[in-house]
Design a protein around this motif. Structure first.
Motif, short mmCIF file in Angstrom:
data_model
loop_
_atom_site.label_atom_id
_atom_site.label_comp_id
_atom_site.label_asym_id
_atom_site.label_seq_id
_atom_site.Cartn_x
_atom_site.Cartn_y
_atom_site.Cartn_z
N GLN A 4 -64.03 8.47 107.33
CA GLN A 4 -65.41 8.06 107.07
C GLN A 4 -66.37 8.77 108.02
O GLN A 4 -67.44 9.22 107.59
CB GLN A 4 -65.55 6.55 107.19
CG GLN A 4 -64.93 5.81 106.04
CD GLN A 4 -65.20 4.32 106.10
OE1 GLN A 4 -65.17 3.73 107.19
NE2 GLN A 4 -65.44 3.72 104.96
N ARG A 5 -66.01 8.88 109.31
CA ARG A 5 -66.86 9.60 110.27
C ARG A 5 -67.00 11.06 109.87
O ARG A 5 -68.09 11.62 109.91
CB ARG A 5 -66.29 9.50 111.69
CG ARG A 5 -66.52 8.18 112.36
CD ARG A 5 -66.18 8.21 113.85
NE ARG A 5 -64.84 8.71 114.12
CZ ARG A 5 -63.75 7.96 114.15
NH1 ARG A 5 -63.83 6.66 113.90
NH2 ARG A 5 -62.58 8.49 114.43
N TYR A 6 -65.90 11.67 109.47
CA TYR A 6 -65.94 13.08 109.07
C TYR A 6 -66.87 13.26 107.87
O TYR A 6 -67.72 14.16 107.87
CB TYR A 6 -64.53 13.57 108.71
CG TYR A 6 -64.52 15.00 108.26
CD1 TYR A 6 -64.37 16.04 109.17
CD2 TYR A 6 -64.68 15.34 106.91
CE1 TYR A 6 -64.37 17.36 108.77
CE2 TYR A 6 -64.69 16.65 106.50
CZ TYR A 6 -64.53 17.66 107.42
OH TYR A 6 -64.54 18.96 107.01
N ASP A 7 -66.71 12.42 106.86
CA ASP A 7 -67.56 12.52 105.67
C ASP A 7 -69.03 12.27 106.00
O ASP A 7 -69.92 12.94 105.46
CB ASP A 7 -67.09 11.56 104.57
CG ASP A 7 -65.79 12.01 103.92
OD1 ASP A 7 -65.42 13.19 104.08
OD2 ASP A 7 -65.15 11.17 103.26
N ALA A 8 -69.30 11.31 106.88
CA ALA A 8 -70.69 11.03 107.26
C ALA A 8 -71.29 12.22 108.00
O ALA A 8 -72.44 12.61 107.74
CB ALA A 8 -70.75 9.77 108.14
N ASN A 9 -70.52 12.81 108.92
CA ASN A 9 -71.02 13.99 109.64
C ASN A 9 -71.20 15.17 108.71
O ASN A 9 -72.17 15.92 108.84
CB ASN A 9 -70.07 14.36 110.78
CG ASN A 9 -70.12 13.36 111.92
OD1 ASN A 9 -71.11 12.67 112.09
ND2 ASN A 9 -69.04 13.28 112.66
N ALA A 10 -70.31 15.32 107.76
CA ALA A 10 -70.44 16.42 106.79
C ALA A 10 -71.67 16.21 105.92
O ALA A 10 -72.37 17.16 105.58
CB ALA A 10 -69.18 16.52 105.93
N ASP A 46 -57.34 3.55 111.75
CA ASP A 46 -57.90 4.66 112.52
C ASP A 46 -58.12 5.88 111.63
O ASP A 46 -59.14 6.57 111.74
CB ASP A 46 -56.98 5.05 113.67
CG ASP A 46 -56.82 3.93 114.69
OD1 ASP A 46 -57.79 3.15 114.87
OD2 ASP A 46 -55.74 3.83 115.28
N ILE A 47 -57.14 6.15 110.77
CA ILE A 47 -57.25 7.30 109.86
C ILE A 47 -58.42 7.11 108.91
O ILE A 47 -59.22 8.03 108.70
CB ILE A 47 -55.93 7.50 109.08
CG1 ILE A 47 -54.80 7.88 110.04
CG2 ILE A 47 -56.08 8.52 107.97
CD1 ILE A 47 -53.40 7.77 109.44
N HIS A 48 -58.54 5.91 108.36
CA HIS A 48 -59.65 5.62 107.43
C HIS A 48 -61.00 5.77 108.13
O HIS A 48 -61.93 6.38 107.58
CB HIS A 48 -59.49 4.21 106.86
CG HIS A 48 -60.54 3.83 105.89
ND1 HIS A 48 -60.64 4.40 104.63
CD2 HIS A 48 -61.57 2.96 105.98
CE1 HIS A 48 -61.67 3.89 104.00
NE2 HIS A 48 -62.26 3.00 104.80
N PRO A 66 -61.40 15.27 100.74
CA PRO A 66 -60.50 14.46 99.89
C PRO A 66 -61.20 13.23 99.33
O PRO A 66 -60.86 12.76 98.27
CB PRO A 66 -59.38 14.06 100.85
CG PRO A 66 -59.39 15.08 101.92
CD PRO A 66 -60.84 15.50 102.06
N ASN A 67 -62.22 12.72 100.05
CA ASN A 67 -62.94 11.54 99.58
C ASN A 67 -64.07 11.90 98.64
O ASN A 67 -64.63 11.04 97.99
CB ASN A 67 -63.50 10.74 100.76
CG ASN A 67 -62.40 10.16 101.61
OD1 ASN A 67 -61.33 9.86 101.12
ND2 ASN A 67 -62.66 10.06 102.89
N ASN A 68 -64.46 13.16 98.63
CA ASN A 68 -65.57 13.61 97.80
C ASN A 68 -65.24 14.97 97.21
O ASN A 68 -65.79 15.98 97.61
CB ASN A 68 -66.86 13.70 98.65
CG ASN A 68 -68.06 14.05 97.81
OD1 ASN A 68 -68.05 13.89 96.60
ND2 ASN A 68 -69.10 14.55 98.44
#
Length: 78
Positions: free
Chosen positions: A54-60, A48-50, A74-76
């Motif tokens: 991913q949703r957060y990064d895609a929306n960003a 769920d966290i992962h 944190p992923n980018n």
């Protein structure tokens, strides 16, 4: 820092080479159960966290297209 917070005990021995031993102080020992519960929760919800990251990064990224700014997460990292 952990010794400063009284979570760890630190003992330095006057040997060559120098030797240092650390042990959990009572305050540090009191963190074991809450940290164990947090680790268990994170392990159970890893998927769920992962997915949320991913949703957060895609929306960003979509928002970035509109704003023409660099995304920092944190992923980018910037």
């Amino acid at each position: 820092m952990w010794a400063y917070l009284s979570c760890l005990g630190r003992e330095v021995f006057p040997t060559k080479p120098p030797r240092v031993e650390y042990r959990l102080a009572p305050l540090g020992q009191s963190m074991l159960n809450p940290l164990g519960v947090l680790i268990l929760w994170a392990d159970r919800h890893h998927g769920d966290i992962h997915a949320a990251r991913q949703r957060y990064d895609a929306n960003a990224a979509l928002s970035d297209v509109d704003n023409d700014e660099e995304i920092v997460s944190p992923n980018n990292p910037a």
